[in-house]
Design a protein around this motif. Structure first.
Motif, PDB file in Angstrom:
ATOM      1  N   TYR A   1       0.825  -1.203   0.000  1.00 29.96           N
ATOM      2  CA  TYR A   1       0.000   0.000   0.000  1.00 29.96           C
ATOM      3  C   TYR A   1       0.864   1.261   0.000  1.00 29.96           C
ATOM      4  CZ  TYR A   1      -3.306   3.617   1.182  1.00 29.96           C
ATOM      5  OH  TYR A   1      -4.040   4.767   1.153  1.00 29.96           O
ATOM      6  N   SER A   2       2.013   1.200   0.653  1.00 27.84           N
ATOM      7  CA  SER A   2       2.890   2.381   0.707  1.00 27.84           C
ATOM      8  C   SER A   2       3.404   2.782  -0.666  1.00 27.84           C
ATOM      9  CB  SER A   2       4.074   2.112   1.649  1.00 27.84           C
ATOM     10  OG  SER A   2       5.023   1.238   1.048  1.00 27.84           O
ATOM     11  N   LEU A   3       3.330   1.865  -1.629  1.00 28.63           N
ATOM     12  CA  LEU A   3       3.795   2.164  -2.988  1.00 28.63           C
ATOM     13  C   LEU A   3       2.706   2.768  -3.865  1.00 28.63           C
ATOM     14  CD1 LEU A   3       5.907  -1.076  -3.643  1.00 28.63           C
ATOM     15  CD2 LEU A   3       6.698   1.153  -2.833  1.00 28.63           C
TER      16      LEU A   3
ATOM     17  N   LEU B   1      -3.505  21.547  -1.458  1.00 25.03           N
ATOM     18  CA  LEU B   1      -2.718  20.775  -0.492  1.00 25.03           C
ATOM     19  C   LEU B   1      -2.408  19.395  -1.066  1.00 25.03           C
ATOM     20  CD1 LEU B   1      -4.781  21.683   2.698  1.00 25.03           C
ATOM     21  CD2 LEU B   1      -2.530  22.604   2.088  1.00 25.03           C
ATOM     22  N   PRO B   2      -1.632  19.328  -2.138  1.00 21.93           N
ATOM     23  CA  PRO B   2      -1.407  18.045  -2.817  1.00 21.93           C
ATOM     24  C   PRO B   2      -0.594  17.051  -1.997  1.00 21.93           C
ATOM     25  CG  PRO B   2       0.039  19.735  -3.721  1.00 21.93           C
ATOM     26  CD  PRO B   2      -0.902  20.434  -2.798  1.00 21.93           C
ATOM     27  N   PHE B   3       0.180  17.540  -1.014  1.00 15.62           N
ATOM     28  CA  PHE B   3       1.068  16.645  -0.274  1.00 15.62           C
ATOM     29  C   PHE B   3       0.371  15.929   0.883  1.00 15.62           C
ATOM     30  CE2 PHE B   3       4.744  15.479   2.384  1.00 15.62           C
ATOM     31  CZ  PHE B   3       5.545  14.904   1.412  1.00 15.62           C
ATOM     32  N   ILE B   4      -0.820  16.369   1.247  1.00 11.99           N
ATOM     33  CA  ILE B   4      -1.502  15.777   2.403  1.00 11.99           C
ATOM     34  C   ILE B   4      -1.718  14.265   2.252  1.00 11.99           C
ATOM     35  CG2 ILE B   4      -3.666  15.736   3.719  1.00 11.99           C
ATOM     36  CD1 ILE B   4      -1.847  18.020   4.458  1.00 11.99           C
ATOM     37  N   PRO B   5      -2.277  13.760   1.134  1.00  3.54           N
ATOM     38  CA  PRO B   5      -2.439  12.302   1.006  1.00  3.54           C
ATOM     39  C   PRO B   5      -1.112  11.553   1.072  1.00  3.54           C
ATOM     40  CG  PRO B   5      -3.768  13.442  -0.624  1.00  3.54           C
ATOM     41  CD  PRO B   5      -2.877  14.467  -0.008  1.00  3.54           C
ATOM     42  N   LEU B   6      -0.066  12.137   0.503  1.00  2.00           N
ATOM     43  CA  LEU B   6       1.252  11.496   0.551  1.00  2.00           C
ATOM     44  C   LEU B   6       1.753  11.416   1.995  1.00  2.00           C
ATOM     45  CD1 LEU B   6       3.004  13.270  -2.468  1.00  2.00           C
ATOM     46  CD2 LEU B   6       1.801  11.090  -2.460  1.00  2.00           C
ATOM     47  N   MET B   7       1.586  12.501   2.731  1.00  3.12           N
ATOM     48  CA  MET B   7       2.047  12.528   4.116  1.00  3.12           C
ATOM     49  C   MET B   7       1.253  11.553   4.984  1.00  3.12           C
ATOM     50  SD  MET B   7       2.588  15.838   6.609  1.00  3.12           S
ATOM     51  CE  MET B   7       0.858  16.288   6.584  1.00  3.12           C
ATOM     52  N   LEU B   8      -0.054  11.509   4.796  1.00  4.74           N
ATOM     53  CA  LEU B   8      -0.888  10.586   5.564  1.00  4.74           C
ATOM     54  C   LEU B   8      -0.501   9.135   5.280  1.00  4.74           C
ATOM     55  CD1 LEU B   8      -4.407  12.251   5.211  1.00  4.74           C
ATOM     56  CD2 LEU B   8      -2.938  12.231   7.235  1.00  4.74           C
ATOM     57  N   THR B   9      -0.304   8.824   3.997  1.00  8.19           N
ATOM     58  CA  THR B   9       0.080   7.457   3.619  1.00  8.19           C
ATOM     59  C   THR B   9       1.431   7.088   4.205  1.00  8.19           C
ATOM     60  OG1 THR B   9      -1.166   7.631   1.547  1.00  8.19           O
ATOM     61  CG2 THR B   9       0.525   5.923   1.669  1.00  8.19           C
ATOM     62  N   SER B  10       2.384   8.011   4.084  1.00 10.22           N
ATOM     63  CA  SER B  10       3.729   7.747   4.576  1.00 10.22           C
ATOM     64  C   SER B  10       3.747   7.521   6.082  1.00 10.22           C
ATOM     65  CB  SER B  10       4.646   8.912   4.193  1.00 10.22           C
ATOM     66  OG  SER B  10       5.962   8.682   4.623  1.00 10.22           O
ATOM     67  N   VAL B  11       3.081   8.397   6.825  1.00 11.46           N
ATOM     68  CA  VAL B  11       3.083   8.291   8.284  1.00 11.46           C
ATOM     69  C   VAL B  11       2.334   7.044   8.747  1.00 11.46           C
ATOM     70  CG1 VAL B  11       2.250   9.387  10.401  1.00 11.46           C
ATOM     71  CG2 VAL B  11       3.373  10.765   8.641  1.00 11.46           C
ATOM     72  N   TYR B  12       1.181   6.776   8.147  1.00  4.66           N
ATOM     73  CA  TYR B  12       0.392   5.604   8.549  1.00  4.66           C
ATOM     74  C   TYR B  12       1.172   4.320   8.293  1.00  4.66           C
ATOM     75  CZ  TYR B  12      -3.789   2.809   9.432  1.00  4.66           C
ATOM     76  OH  TYR B  12      -4.706   1.923   9.973  1.00  4.66           O
ATOM     77  N   CYS B  13       1.793   4.233   7.136  1.00  6.44           N
ATOM     78  CA  CYS B  13       2.555   3.026   6.806  1.00  6.44           C
ATOM     79  C   CYS B  13       3.827   2.921   7.634  1.00  6.44           C
ATOM     80  CB  CYS B  13       2.886   3.018   5.316  1.00  6.44           C
ATOM     81  SG  CYS B  13       1.447   2.821   4.232  1.00  6.44           S
ATOM     82  N   ALA B  14       4.429   4.061   7.964  1.00  9.46           N
ATOM     83  CA  ALA B  14       5.646   4.032   8.780  1.00  9.46           C
ATOM     84  C   ALA B  14       5.388   3.397  10.142  1.00  9.46           C
ATOM     85  CB  ALA B  14       6.185   5.459   8.966  1.00  9.46           C
ATOM     86  N   ILE B  15       4.209   3.628  10.703  1.00 11.79           N
ATOM     87  CA  ILE B  15       3.856   3.034  11.996  1.00 11.79           C
ATOM     88  C   ILE B  15       3.833   1.514  11.887  1.00 11.79           C
ATOM     89  CG2 ILE B  15       2.012   2.805  13.709  1.00 11.79           C
ATOM     90  CD1 ILE B  15       1.242   5.728  13.031  1.00 11.79           C
TER      91      ILE B  15
END
Length: 480
Positions: A365-367, A442-456
């Motif tokens: 999913y992170s990809l 705010l185009p980066f918001i979905p990227l940031m949410l995905t990155s942080v959620y997957c990082a956990i």
């Protein structure tokens, strides 16, 4: 074997069907490398900078591009002109796609019933040779792999420690104590000769032209910044978002005189250096130290408690984890260096299978942000969903743990809730965010949410797998 070839055929046909789909920046990268290696003398390969996609892979991969360019000229000679930046004719697209499929086929034999890409085929071939106790061949293939793509340095410490401990010291690979009398100078000479020969073959021409510093500067471009354009879901994704939250808090409460520039650069989606605003900024040296510390317990455990190739494989996975979590400018696709070797462990222990299911689901999913066009949304969701459902179903059957109303097979309730949380996250990213018109502002918001959620999730798997590995000690029969 008949079933195997049927699977290969289905996978290959699926790739053919995807030929017209989205083309990432990698398409332009490799077209430019084809042009560089075909049109210019070797002395200019690592100096050419007409395009921003300069040649930054080791020499073996450059020679592969050169060989492919000899075929590419029969498809469309225009693709081999360095000045044709962003050139994308139909013939060029066809050749690029075919070259990927055909290089996969070359390594079907090598990966022994595991169908992966060209470079992962080399990695799996190397691991397989170590499992077969053909250590020199394993070292040969891995040395070759490093000279195709140097990102595999992430797992090199596992190879170094295992081959030194379990090959250069003559033993059955599971001896608890080292006897220096068993150290074989012949074996270490053979091992060193093979590895050094591969590197000399690769870098030798550039050393003779006194270009080694230039080549290395291309291979390790520290000016690209701590994180990739889309943050890889690792420790620094969490670090960045904490810094961002702290920045907003301090601005709101007038605690610090903070400029918007640095904070905006961090979430600008660009490959560049930036400074953290509140938390200390991370330098390349700091990432090197953190990476070394993160893998140190794993390699020490392999040295003290070697239990054959399986202990090597666990150390390799942990080296991949540590490097992914803390290295400089980690690409999100590097997660595959962890998940693919990890898949070899799932049939031995239930706890490993459990972590693999969590990790592979989150990793795939992170990809998703890498394939961001709307035309491919349904395709990527269906493909990942198909793989994930099959993985849970098959491993659940193997360990005889069925699906329940509150738990996925092999997962706890909390783990199940975390994985199911991907569904609302994707609904927001794909439907709600653009539906509210925020995709432009705010185009980066979905990227940031995905990155942080997957990082956990990835960090959870790393810590838990580390604990499981360090709990493995020597069998009593080998402690004497």
């Amino acid at each position: 074997m008949e079933t195997w070839w049927m699977v290969v055929g289905i996978v290959t046909c699926t790739k053919f069907l995807l030929f017209p789909s989205y083309k990432s920046t990698d398409f332009g990268v490799h077209r430019n490398w084809l042009a560089i290696t075909h049109s210019l003398p070797i002395s200019k390969w690592y100096y050419e900078d007409t395009s921003e996609w300069t040649l930054d892979y080791p020499p073996f991969f450059a020679w592969l591009e050169y060989l492919l360019s000899q075929i590419a000229q029969f498809f469309d000679p225009e693709m081999l002109k360095v000045e044709n930046i962003d050139y994308r004719s139909d013939a060029t697209v066809l050749f690029q796609r075919l070259s990927v499929v055909l290089t996969d086929f070359i390594f079907i034999y090598a990966v022994k019933e595991l169908y992966n890409g060209f470079l992962f085929g080399l990695l799996l071939l190397s691991i397989t040779r170590l499992y077969e106790n053909r250590n020199i061949e394993g070292a040969l293939w891995f040395a070759g792999l490093l000279n195709f793509k140097h990102i595999y340095l992430y797992v090199a410490p596992a190879y170094f420690v295992y081959l030194l401990r379990c090959y250069c010291f003559k033993s059955d690979g599971v001896a608890a104590k080292i006897s220096w009398r068993t150290f074989s100078f012949t074996r270490i000479f053979m091992l060193g000769f093979v590895v050094i020969s591969v590197f000399c073959l690769s870098f030798g021409p550039f050393m003779l032209m006194d270009q080694l510093p230039q080549v290395l500067s291309r291979l390790f471009p520290f000016k690209r910044g701590l994180c990739h354009a889309y943050w890889a879901p690792n420790f620094y994704a969490l670090y960045n978002v904490v810094d961002k939250a702290a920045t907003l808090f301090c601005k709101k409460n007038n605690l610090l005189n903070i400029s918007d520039t640095g904070s905006a650069m961090m979430t600008g989606g660009l490959v560049q250096e930036f400074q953290h605003t509140v938390l200390p900024s991370i330098s390349p040296l700091v990432t090197l130290i953190l990476t070394g510390l993160s893998i140190l317990p794993a390699v020490l455990h392999l040295w003290i408690y070697p239990k054959g190739p399986k202990s090597f494989l666990r150390c390799l996975v942990l080296c991949g984890f540590g490097s992914y979590m803390f290295a400089w400018h980690v690409h999100e696709k590097a997660i595959l260096i962890i998940t693919i070797p990890f898949s070899l462990l799932v049939f031995d222990k239930k706890r490993d299978a459990q972590l693999f299911l969590i990790l592979s689901t989150v990793a795939h999913y992170s990809l998703f942000p890498l394939i961001f066009t709307k035309a491919e949304t349904v395709i990527k969701i269906c493909m990942v969903l198909l793989y994930t459902v099959y993985s849970f179903y098959s491993l659940g059957n193997i360990y005889r743990i069925p699906l329940t109303l509150t738990q996925l097979p092999l997962c706890s309730t909390i783990e199940t809730l975390y994985l199911l949380g991907i569904v609302p996250l994707e609904i927001y990213n794909s439907i709600i965010h653009p539906g509210l018109g925020l995709d432009q502002r705010l185009p980066f918001i979905p990227l940031m949410l995905t990155s942080v959620y997957c990082a956990i999730g990835i960090m959870y798997c790393w810590i838990k797998f580390y604990i499981l590995t360090l709990q493995e000690k020597m069998p009593k029969s080998h402690r004497e």
